[in-house]
Design a protein around this motif. Structure first.
Motif, short mmCIF file in Angstrom:
data_model
loop_
_atom_site.label_atom_id
_atom_site.label_comp_id
_atom_site.label_asym_id
_atom_site.label_seq_id
_atom_site.Cartn_x
_atom_site.Cartn_y
_atom_site.Cartn_z
N ALA A 1 22.13 7.21 17.65
CA ALA A 1 22.35 7.51 19.06
C ALA A 1 23.78 7.98 19.27
O ALA A 1 24.71 7.45 18.65
CB ALA A 1 22.07 6.27 19.91
N VAL A 2 23.97 8.95 20.13
CA VAL A 2 25.30 9.49 20.41
C VAL A 2 26.24 8.39 20.89
O VAL A 2 27.40 8.33 20.49
CB VAL A 2 25.21 10.63 21.46
N GLU A 3 25.74 7.48 21.72
CA GLU A 3 26.60 6.43 22.27
C GLU A 3 27.08 5.45 21.21
O GLU A 3 28.05 4.70 21.44
CB GLU A 3 25.84 5.67 23.36
N LYS A 4 26.45 5.44 20.03
CA LYS A 4 26.86 4.54 18.95
C LYS A 4 28.06 5.08 18.15
O LYS A 4 28.65 4.36 17.36
CB LYS A 4 25.69 4.29 18.00
N SER A 5 28.38 6.36 18.35
CA SER A 5 29.52 6.97 17.67
C SER A 5 30.69 7.08 18.62
O SER A 5 30.60 7.75 19.66
CB SER A 5 29.14 8.37 17.15
N THR A 6 31.79 6.43 18.29
CA THR A 6 32.97 6.44 19.17
C THR A 6 33.42 7.86 19.48
O THR A 6 33.64 8.22 20.64
CB THR A 6 34.13 5.67 18.50
N VAL A 7 33.57 8.68 18.44
CA VAL A 7 34.10 10.02 18.63
C VAL A 7 33.10 10.94 19.31
O VAL A 7 33.45 11.73 20.18
CB VAL A 7 34.60 10.61 17.29
N LEU A 8 31.82 10.86 18.91
CA LEU A 8 30.82 11.76 19.49
C LEU A 8 30.55 11.42 20.95
O LEU A 8 30.39 12.32 21.79
CB LEU A 8 29.53 11.70 18.67
N ALA A 9 30.51 10.14 21.28
CA ALA A 9 30.32 9.74 22.67
C ALA A 9 31.48 10.21 23.53
O ALA A 9 31.29 10.68 24.66
CB ALA A 9 30.18 8.21 22.75
N PHE A 10 32.69 10.10 23.00
CA PHE A 10 33.89 10.57 23.71
C PHE A 10 33.81 12.08 23.96
O PHE A 10 34.09 12.57 25.06
CB PHE A 10 35.13 10.23 22.89
N LYS B 1 31.11 12.97 26.58
CA LYS B 1 31.56 12.62 27.94
C LYS B 1 32.53 13.66 28.47
O LYS B 1 32.41 14.11 29.63
CB LYS B 1 32.23 11.23 27.91
N HIS B 2 33.50 14.08 27.63
CA HIS B 2 34.48 15.06 28.09
C HIS B 2 33.84 16.44 28.29
O HIS B 2 34.28 17.21 29.15
CB HIS B 2 35.63 15.15 27.08
N TRP B 3 32.82 16.73 27.51
CA TRP B 3 32.13 18.00 27.71
C TRP B 3 31.38 18.00 29.05
O TRP B 3 31.40 18.99 29.79
CB TRP B 3 31.15 18.25 26.56
N LEU B 4 30.73 16.90 29.38
CA LEU B 4 30.02 16.80 30.65
C LEU B 4 30.97 16.89 31.84
O LEU B 4 30.67 17.52 32.86
CB LEU B 4 29.23 15.48 30.72
N GLU B 5 32.16 16.27 31.69
CA GLU B 5 33.10 16.20 32.81
C GLU B 5 34.01 17.42 32.91
O GLU B 5 34.33 17.88 34.01
CB GLU B 5 33.96 14.94 32.68
N GLN B 6 34.44 17.95 31.74
CA GLN B 6 35.45 19.01 31.75
C GLN B 6 35.07 20.24 30.93
O GLN B 6 35.88 21.16 30.78
CB GLN B 6 36.78 18.45 31.21
N GLN B 7 33.85 20.26 30.39
CA GLN B 7 33.39 21.38 29.55
C GLN B 7 34.28 21.60 28.33
O GLN B 7 34.44 22.71 27.85
CB GLN B 7 33.32 22.67 30.38
N MET B 8 34.89 20.50 27.83
CA MET B 8 35.71 20.57 26.62
C MET B 8 34.83 20.26 25.42
O MET B 8 34.25 19.17 25.32
CB MET B 8 36.88 19.58 26.69
N ALA B 9 34.72 21.23 24.49
CA ALA B 9 33.81 21.07 23.36
C ALA B 9 34.53 20.79 22.05
O ALA B 9 33.88 20.53 21.04
CB ALA B 9 32.95 22.32 23.21
N THR C 1 26.80 23.73 21.94
CA THR C 1 26.22 23.70 23.27
C THR C 1 25.66 25.07 23.63
O THR C 1 26.07 26.09 23.07
CB THR C 1 27.26 23.31 24.34
N SER C 2 24.73 25.07 24.55
CA SER C 2 24.18 26.31 25.09
C SER C 2 23.99 26.12 26.58
O SER C 2 23.08 25.39 27.01
CB SER C 2 22.84 26.65 24.42
N GLY C 3 24.87 26.74 27.35
CA GLY C 3 24.83 26.52 28.79
C GLY C 3 25.12 25.06 29.10
O GLY C 3 26.16 24.53 28.75
N GLU C 4 24.16 24.38 29.72
CA GLU C 4 24.30 22.97 30.06
C GLU C 4 23.63 22.06 29.04
O GLU C 4 23.51 20.86 29.27
CB GLU C 4 23.70 22.72 31.45
N GLU C 5 23.20 22.62 27.91
CA GLU C 5 22.45 21.83 26.93
C GLU C 5 23.32 21.47 25.73
O GLU C 5 23.99 22.31 25.14
CB GLU C 5 21.23 22.63 26.45
N PHE C 6 23.28 20.20 25.36
CA PHE C 6 23.97 19.69 24.17
C PHE C 6 23.04 19.84 22.98
O PHE C 6 21.90 19.35 22.99
CB PHE C 6 24.35 18.22 24.38
N LEU C 7 23.51 20.53 21.94
CA LEU C 7 22.66 20.82 20.78
C LEU C 7 23.05 20.04 19.54
O LEU C 7 22.21 19.83 18.65
CB LEU C 7 22.70 22.32 20.46
#
Length: 211
Positions: free
Chosen positions: A139-148, A151-159, A194-200
């Motif tokens: 799960a993404v939330e189980k990885s410290t770095v990937l979850a971070f 979250k930043h991609w959803l909030e600031q579009q930083m990939a 990512t593609s548009g609003e989708e996390f790949l």
């Protein structure tokens, strides 16, 4: 090695053409006292321009060599991209091509696991971790770095994510919640797919060297 006692020495800094940066130092020493009279000092100073020219030409040659290596690697990657439509096949070909351009110790490529009811990823390619890591999911939330990153991609579009030096903190940070992916990295670069609003998915390069 030389163990003779130095009686006199003369040191000249080799300055950049704008005179603002020391790029090298020309040093001469002798076992004789006062071995470098003013005339010889002026001669040695004249050599500094000669050495600066040599240094600049060497640096230019190295830059051209690096550019040629990068261009060649990008050409090979482009060729690989056109050989297959399967992402897993492409990324397996691309990872070895990166090594000559960017030095890394570990590499992992993750794709979103659409079969999971939660937001999860699957390891589709890896280097430096061994084959046991392939096809593992978490799960993404189980990885410290990937979850971070997510979250930043959803909030600031930083990939993009980069840590230059974890130092001893790496012992307290669980980058990936898989035993197969636990390695003592010092620096880590990550990039989300990512593609548009989708996390790949995501791609990571790790090194045992800082920065």
């Amino acid at each position: 090695s030389r163990h003779d006692a130095v009686r006199s020495a003369f040191i000249v800094p080799v300055l950049s053409k704008d005179g603002e940066k020391v790029v090298a130092v020309l040093a001469a020493d002798s076992t004789e006292p006062d071995a470098f009279p003013e005339k010889d000092q002026e001669t040695l100073k004249g050599f500094s321009a000669f050495f600066l020219d040599m240094i600049e030409k060497t640096q230019m040659a190295l830059e051209l060599e690096n550019k040629a290596a990068h261009f060649g690697a990008l050409h090979d990657i482009s060729t690989d991209l056109n050989r297959s439509l399967k992402f897993t096949e492409i990324i397996e070909r691309v990872i070895p091509r990166i090594k000559p351009v960017l030095s890394f110790d570990y590499c992992v490529c993750l794709l979103r696991d659409t079969s999971s009811p939660e937001l999860a990823v699957r390891v589709v390619a890896a280097a430096g971790y061994g084959q046991s890591a392939l096809d593992a999911t978490f799960a993404v939330e189980k990885s410290t770095v990937l979850a971070f990153m997510h979250k930043h991609w959803l909030e600031q579009q930083m990939a993009t994510f980069y840590t230059a030096d974890y130092g001893d903190r790496i012992r307290d940070i669980e980058l990936f919640p898989l035993k197969e992916l636990q390695r003592p990295v010092r620096s880590l670069f990550g990039r989300l797919f990512t593609s548009g609003e989708e996390f790949l998915g995501a791609f990571f390069l790790g090194s045992v060297q800082p920065d």
